[in-house]
Design an enzyme around this catalytic site. Sequence first.
Site, PDB file in Angstrom:
ATOM      1  N   HIS A 104       0.841  -1.189   0.000  1.00 43.26           N
ATOM      2  CA  HIS A 104       0.000   0.000   0.000  1.00 43.26           C
ATOM      3  C   HIS A 104       0.877   1.239   0.000  1.00 43.26           C
ATOM      4  CE1 HIS A 104      -2.392   3.106   2.411  1.00 43.26           C
ATOM      5  NE2 HIS A 104      -2.983   3.031   1.237  1.00 43.26           N
ATOM      6  N   SER A 105       0.539   2.211  -0.847  1.00 43.02           N
ATOM      7  CA  SER A 105       1.155   3.537  -0.843  1.00 43.02           C
ATOM      8  C   SER A 105       2.684   3.455  -0.922  1.00 43.02           C
ATOM      9  CB  SER A 105       0.683   4.310   0.392  1.00 43.02           C
ATOM     10  OG  SER A 105       1.004   5.673   0.301  1.00 43.02           O
ATOM     11  N   GLN A 106       3.385   3.936   0.112  1.00 46.26           N
ATOM     12  CA  GLN A 106       4.842   3.902   0.082  1.00 46.26           C
ATOM     13  C   GLN A 106       5.380   2.486  -0.099  1.00 46.26           C
ATOM     14  OE1 GLN A 106       6.021   5.763   3.744  1.00 46.26           O
ATOM     15  NE2 GLN A 106       5.696   7.839   2.977  1.00 46.26           N
TER      16      GLN A 106
END
Length: 230
Positions: A104-106
Amino acid sequence: MVDYPARGRSPYVPDVDGKLGLRTALELEQIWTAPVPSGGEFPRKKLYTQWPSDSPKKGQMGDPVFDNFIKGQVQFVSGQAELAVPAGVALLDEIGSPVILITHSQGGGIGFNVADQRPKLVAGMVAIEPGGPQIGIADTAKVAYTGKIGNAWGVTNMPMHYDPPVNSPEDLKTYLERNQNARMRFHAICRRTGPQARRMQNIRILSISAQGTYHRVFDACIPSGSIRRA
């Protein structure tokens, strides 16, 4: 559930792990919890309606749900991929059998690199709003690429394996698409490779992003064939 190195239960080592960063409460409001009243700058922000609170300050400082949410936010290390990718590879080696990576994300870019280095140990990957966009940096307010360098190796800033081989990001020879149809009016025009298509490792990846997120400006470019996958 895996903690990044220097994050969560994995202790940060001063003067070794790098500089720390942290999003402010206002930044969290603008991109995640209350983008309309807090001045978020992305075109689909009005579709963000699911913050779970009935407070008059819904999603903002002073909302009890937001104030509880922000207590769980932690700092992050600049250049985190250099720490997290080797750690992720070592973890897969320790497990020793194929896994499904959920990122997720980073963590999205980290997952791409880990899967690329250990393709036989990754049965598949779910990338939830992975960090992006590919091959560049997007201005989410203008829905356009800025011309600045970012994720130069395609979906990450760290080297990736391609077929035919790529020795440097310059070998990808990317170009910006000229056409943008109505379906893509909320998305940045994607970059593509040329004149020779290059294939990444043959790994099944499901890429997901929500309707009302700033990620929608560039997320469509990641699985769209901007760098063709086997």
